[in-house]
Write an enzyme that holds these catalytic residues in place. Structure first.
Site, mmCIF file in Angstrom:
data_model
loop_
_atom_site.group_PDB
_atom_site.id
_atom_site.type_symbol
_atom_site.label_atom_id
_atom_site.label_comp_id
_atom_site.label_asym_id
_atom_site.label_seq_id
_atom_site.Cartn_x
_atom_site.Cartn_y
_atom_site.Cartn_z
ATOM 1 N N CYS A 152 0.868 -1.174 0.000
ATOM 2 C CA CYS A 152 0.000 0.000 0.000
ATOM 3 C C CYS A 152 0.905 1.224 0.000
ATOM 4 O O CYS A 152 2.027 1.180 -0.506
ATOM 5 C CB CYS A 152 -0.950 -0.019 1.199
ATOM 6 S SG CYS A 152 -0.140 -0.158 2.796
ATOM 7 N N HIS A 193 30.200 -8.898 -11.012
ATOM 8 C CA HIS A 193 29.158 -8.550 -11.988
ATOM 9 C C HIS A 193 29.680 -8.883 -13.378
ATOM 10 O O HIS A 193 30.545 -8.196 -13.918
ATOM 11 C CB HIS A 193 28.841 -7.056 -11.887
ATOM 12 C CG HIS A 193 27.597 -6.643 -12.621
ATOM 13 N ND1 HIS A 193 27.522 -6.582 -13.991
ATOM 14 C CD2 HIS A 193 26.362 -6.292 -12.167
ATOM 15 C CE1 HIS A 193 26.319 -6.191 -14.357
ATOM 16 N NE2 HIS A 193 25.592 -6.007 -13.267
#
Length: 638
Positions: free
Chosen positions: A26, A541
């Site tokens: 929410c 990475h």
């Protein structure tokens, strides 16, 4: 803290992604439905600086984040598969019963719509003001376009609720949308408008207006989801993809018009009428009770039970006289947080209270309640008192809400109706709530945390003696060493993510640079994070922009939480496939917690082999290693 790191820690804290049955958010909270809540580590999550608090309410495990919850929610989708699977088997979740089950259902259905509902509500309120003061005529086409923009969500609310309900109960979203579409289909609407006597194979149909309704479509989609599962058990795989929707539509649309629709409309109207009657009996008392208790309802999650009532009142009557009193509670807790900011001597609390006050002014009260007033207790009580006074004023003034939206400064226009009746009472009520709560929080006082001060005891390093190499990182990749400054990605080249080096791989292998634990295994398989037994956090990475390759060139041999030893194979990649896709293969190897050390130094130049010494880490005295003494909080009273 990065959103990605916080997301990983949250997923781990709720017991891992396999323990998550569903997740919605929410305005300020991640709302998890967990398969086994005992696996969640609430205490550890609450200690995280990126989390305001953790609540267990209405069958949900709620992690309160604040205004950045959409970013954290998206990051959870990046580091896990939780958001990819909208058809999780809710049957595997322990059954909730009674009121808790109802609250869980309502919150899951309405929470995804709150943001756009608030935006549309604000626009609708501004249009009401513009037409009431004569700035815009309802006959102008400009008004028509803007009103369609503001009102379409509410008019077609059954369609939006069909989507969220289907996701909650694992039903087919498009079948649910089709059922909702039938309820607002022009010829069906015309039957109601014209008062045409309607029958279905001789059975009388009570025609209702389903635009903006809530309960009928929710009941219909819940039943549809159960019917789909039943059909799929008995219908052959080769035809069930179209036979099951056919049966669902042929059964559910008439059944909804005959039974669920009228029943839902009558029930919604009855609930709304009861609450309106309470306000009619004594608007002052009813307003005071709601103004005092609204934030308590929010804390326990039971406020969701009133949300459909607010929407139903606006849909049926064009206005709602219950919701305005809740605004007093919002501004009361805002004022209480402001009083704390004025009173506290603690710099950290003053900063927190100030930012929470600003956030609460715009309707986001969780940082103020969970981060400031509730932990200090007396300011929260001050907010309850201020909310009661303001709610009584608003109730007595007869203020009405004409659109949906969380109470706050930006949504004040939704309370401005024809002639502005009741609006001055709202302004007086929220102002009184704010001022009374701020004054009481300041006067009543609270236990003020005292700033921690360094002791005179000499600090000692935690990771070795500064100036020497305290930990070595072995090369996880064989190839040619490239300085980070030459990596074609600013995030790595600027060392914003930490110091290290890059390697142009000579082979498609990544091995462990030391003994440690895999902390992140990205779902696209292009990167890994590993922490050593001594605390060094390393990111490997593979390539640049390889996340877009969707994991196709990569084979991952480990998962998050795995213990690994130096030299163990972690990842394999097809270097040629990466290059053919137009991506660079240069592989940054970063010490992501560089800030904890004095320096990170390269130990090798030129060509490097797997397991050859690559980086040297020099330990330094960190702030966390300095011994501190804490003076107990002293009572600050008037």
């Amino acid at each position: 803290m990065s959103y990605e790191k916080l997301a990983k820690e949250i997923v781990q804290g709720v017991g891992g992604e396999k323990n998550v049955a569903s997740l919605v958010h929410c305005a300020t909270r991640l709302r998890f439905t967990l398969k086994d809540q005992s696996k969640a580590d609430k205490a550890t999550l609450e200690k995280n600086d990126g989390i305001i608090t953790v609540k267990e309410s209405g069958g949900q495990f709620q992690v309160v984040i604040g205004n950045t919850v959409p970013e954290v929610y998206a990051a959870i989708g990046d580091v896990s598969n939780i958001l990819d699977d909208h058809k999780k088997d809710n049957a595997s979740v322990p059954g909730k019963k009674g009121f808790g089950a109802i609250i869980d259902i309502i919150s899951s259905i309405f929470a995804p719509l709150l943001g756009v509902m608030a935006g549309a509500g604000i626009l609708k309120g501004l249009l009401l003001i513009a037409t009431n003061v004569g700035w815009l005529s309802t006959k102008e086409t400009t008004y028509t376009i803007l009103m369609a923009t503001a009102d379409s969500l509410f008019y077609f609310l059954p369609l939006l609720l069909a989507v969220t309900t289907a996701r909650k109960f694992g039903g087919n979203t498009f079948t649910a949308l089709t059922i909702a579409g039938a309820l607002v289909y022009p010829s069906i609407v015309e039957l109601k408008t014209a008062g045409t006597e309607t029958v279905f194979f001789g059975i009388p149909v009570i025609m209702m207006s389903y635009s903006s309704t809530v309960i009928p479509i929710i009941i219909a989609v819940i039943v549809m989801s159960k019917l789909e599962k039943l059909c799929n058990r008995f219908i052959h795989e080769s035809v069930k993809n179209f036979v099951t929707p056919l049966i669902s539509l042929v059964v559910m649309v008439p059944l909804t018009l005959l039974v669920f629709g009228p029943f839902g409309v009558y029930v919604g109207n009855a609930i709304a009428t009861s609450l309106v009657a309470a306000f009619g009996f004594s608007p002052l008392i009813a307003g005071a009770v709601l103004g005092a208790c609204w934030q308590l309802f929010v804390i326990f999650g039971v406020h969701w039970g009133l949300v459909p009532v607010f929407i139903n009142n606006i849909a049926v009557h064009g206005r709602d006289g219950i919701k305005p009193a809740a605004a007093a509670s919002v501004f009361a807790q805002t004022g209480a947080a402001f009083g704390v900011m004025l009173r506290t001597k603690n710099k950290k609390l003053k900063t927190l209270a100030g930012s929470a006050t600003l956030s609460a002014l715009f309707g986001i009260t969780e940082p103020a309640v969970y981060g400031v007033t509730l932990p200090l207790k007396r300011p929260f009580i001050a907010g309850i008192i201020g909310g009661a006074v303001g709610g009584a004023i608003i109730g007595q003034a007869g203020t009405q809400a004409f659109a949906s939206g969380a109470p706050g400064l930006l949504t004040l226009p939704i309370f401005y109706g024809p002639g502005g009746q009741g609006f001055p009472g709202l302004i007086i009520g929220i102002t009184a709530s704010f001022l009374i709560s701020a004054t009481l929080a300041y006067v009543l006082g609270f236990k003020d945390p005292v700033e921690e001060a360094p002791s005179e005891t000499p600090a000692t390093p935690v990771k070795g003696n500064a100036g020497q190499i305290d930990e070595k990182v072995l090369s996880p990749v064989a190839g040619h060493i490239v300085p980070l400054t030459e990596v074609p990605d600013p995030a790595f080249a600027s060392e914003a993510m930490g110091k290290g080096v890059a390697i142009e791989p000579a082979a498609g292998r990544v091995v462990a640079p030391f003994d440690g634990t895999i902390t992140v295994a990205f779902k696209k398989k292009h990167a890994l994070a590993i922490v050593s037994d001594h605390g060094a956090e390393i990111l490997v990475h593979v390539g640049i922009d390889t996340v877009k390759l969707e994991g196709k060139p990569f084979t991952l041999h480990v998962k998050e939480g795995d213990r690994v030893t130096a030299g163990q194979l972690l990842l394999e990649m097809d270097l040629q496939q990466i290059r053919d896709a137009g991506c660079a293969t240069v592989t940054p190897i970063i010490v992501t917690n560089t800030f904890e050390y004095k320096d990170v130094l390269p130990l090798t130049e030129g060509t490097v082999q797997e397991q050859q010494e690559l980086l040297g880490i020099q330990a330094a005295v960190s702030d966390s290693s300095v011994a501190t003494t804490t003076t107990p909080g002293k009572e600050v009273l008037a």
